[in-house]
Write a protein that holds these residues in place. Structure first.
Motif, PDB file in Angstrom:
ATOM      1  N   SER A 123      34.830  53.719  38.064  1.00 56.41           N
ATOM      2  CA  SER A 123      35.244  52.469  37.441  1.00 56.41           C
ATOM      3  C   SER A 123      35.565  52.708  35.974  1.00 56.41           C
ATOM      4  O   SER A 123      34.918  53.517  35.311  1.00 56.41           O
ATOM      5  CB  SER A 123      34.125  51.427  37.569  1.00 56.41           C
ATOM      6  N   GLU A 125      35.569  50.691  32.486  1.00 59.84           N
ATOM      7  CA  GLU A 125      35.071  49.467  31.864  1.00 59.84           C
ATOM      8  C   GLU A 125      35.650  49.342  30.455  1.00 59.84           C
ATOM      9  O   GLU A 125      35.508  50.242  29.641  1.00 59.84           O
ATOM     10  CB  GLU A 125      33.543  49.475  31.797  1.00 59.84           C
ATOM     11  N   THR A 127      35.450  46.841  27.192  1.00 61.26           N
ATOM     12  CA  THR A 127      34.558  45.797  26.694  1.00 61.26           C
ATOM     13  C   THR A 127      34.854  45.476  25.234  1.00 61.26           C
ATOM     14  O   THR A 127      35.057  46.377  24.412  1.00 61.26           O
ATOM     15  CB  THR A 127      33.089  46.246  26.806  1.00 61.26           C
ATOM     16  N   LEU A 154      35.898  43.879  31.322  1.00 60.61           N
ATOM     17  CA  LEU A 154      36.362  44.014  32.695  1.00 60.61           C
ATOM     18  C   LEU A 154      35.986  45.389  33.220  1.00 60.61           C
ATOM     19  O   LEU A 154      36.021  46.384  32.475  1.00 60.61           O
ATOM     20  CB  LEU A 154      37.880  43.856  32.777  1.00 60.61           C
ATOM     21  N   SER A 155      35.643  45.451  34.498  1.00 59.93           N
ATOM     22  CA  SER A 155      35.459  46.713  35.194  1.00 59.93           C
ATOM     23  C   SER A 155      36.585  46.840  36.210  1.00 59.93           C
ATOM     24  O   SER A 155      36.797  45.946  37.035  1.00 59.93           O
ATOM     25  CB  SER A 155      34.103  46.748  35.899  1.00 59.93           C
ATOM     26  N   LEU A 156      37.338  47.943  36.132  1.00 61.37           N
ATOM     27  CA  LEU A 156      38.497  48.155  36.996  1.00 61.37           C
ATOM     28  C   LEU A 156      38.191  49.286  37.965  1.00 61.37           C
ATOM     29  O   LEU A 156      37.864  50.402  37.549  1.00 61.37           O
ATOM     30  CB  LEU A 156      39.716  48.512  36.144  1.00 61.37           C
ATOM     31  N   TYR A 161      39.416  44.126  39.790  1.00 62.64           N
ATOM     32  CA  TYR A 161      38.690  44.001  38.539  1.00 62.64           C
ATOM     33  C   TYR A 161      37.531  43.025  38.691  1.00 62.64           C
ATOM     34  O   TYR A 161      37.552  42.114  39.504  1.00 62.64           O
ATOM     35  CB  TYR A 161      39.609  43.562  37.397  1.00 62.64           C
ATOM     36  N   THR A 162      36.498  43.258  37.896  1.00 62.91           N
ATOM     37  CA  THR A 162      35.302  42.423  37.876  1.00 62.91           C
ATOM     38  C   THR A 162      34.976  42.100  36.434  1.00 62.91           C
ATOM     39  O   THR A 162      35.026  42.982  35.572  1.00 62.91           O
ATOM     40  CB  THR A 162      34.104  43.167  38.518  1.00 62.91           C
ATOM     41  N   THR A 163      34.655  40.857  36.145  1.00 59.42           N
ATOM     42  CA  THR A 163      34.303  40.475  34.771  1.00 59.42           C
ATOM     43  C   THR A 163      32.870  40.885  34.461  1.00 59.42           C
ATOM     44  O   THR A 163      31.989  40.826  35.322  1.00 59.42           O
ATOM     45  CB  THR A 163      34.470  38.965  34.553  1.00 59.42           C
TER      46      THR A 163
END
Length: 204
Positions: A123, A125, A127, A154-156, A161-163
């Motif tokens: 991932s 990240e 930030t 965000l994590s890609l 993607y995840t916040t």
């Protein structure tokens, strides 16, 4: 054939979302980001972490900070850990928009990018961490520098993607002209771990 491909795509997306939903993502703590290093000088620190989200696990980050200007630092980070915390490496740049002078607290922003190895995928990240810090004189002429930060990013991973949202509270404590310790508590709010970290940093 098109229907089969559609279901295959949906299955893959569902698998990634399920994977990311089964654990909180992790990132290196704030640590000494709010403390500016004199331009041309450096700081080297070691940051042990205890993750207390789910099954407790340990992590360790190594940091190198170089002073660019009176208001900017650049930081290199490499770390590793157990549980959901694998290898991570990357860096950050800090911007102190309002310096910590007189009665005015320092207010700044750190932009950080990390590659983090999750249990089955890698991932990236990204930030943004707004922070507030203030230095106080304590006994024997040393200093204490409490800080408050809100990392948001965000994590890609695999096209998804995840916040990420957390809150960090801590302090940087001067012991000698060259040695400072850090204590920090991070509270995971959205897809992040709750952790306790600390460590030592040598300033030159």
């Amino acid at each position: 054939m098109k229907t089969t491909n559609l279901w295959s795509c949906r299955f893959r997306v569902a698998c990634v979302l399920s994977l990311l939903g089964n654990f909180s993502l992790c990132h290196a703590g704030v640590f000494n980001l709010p403390h500016l290093v004199t331009p041309g000088e450096f700081a080297a620190g070691v940051e042990p972490e205890l993750n207390v989200t789910g099954v407790a696990s340990l992590g360790l980050n190594l940091r190198y900070t170089h002073g660019l200007t009176e208001l900017n630092n650049v930081v290199g980070i490499v770390g590793i850990g157990g549980g959901t915390r694998g290898l991570r490496f990357g860096g950050a740049v800090t911007f102190d928009f309002f310096p910590d002078v007189g009665d005015q607290p320092g207010i700044g922003l750190a932009i950080q990018g990390l590659f983090v190895q999750l249990p089955t995928v890698g991932s990236v990240e990204v930030t943004a961490t707004p922070y507030v810090h203030k230095t106080f004189k304590i006994e024997q002429g040393n200093q204490a520098e409490p800080f408050f930060a809100v990392p948001i990013g965000l994590s890609l991973a695999q096209g998804m993607y995840t916040t990420l949202v957390s809150v960090s509270v801590g302090g940087i404590f001067q012991h000698t002209d060259h040695l400072r310790s850090v204590f920090e508590v991070g509270i995971g709010l959205n897809n992040t771990n709750t952790y306790i970290s600390g460590g030592l940093t040598y300033y030159h």
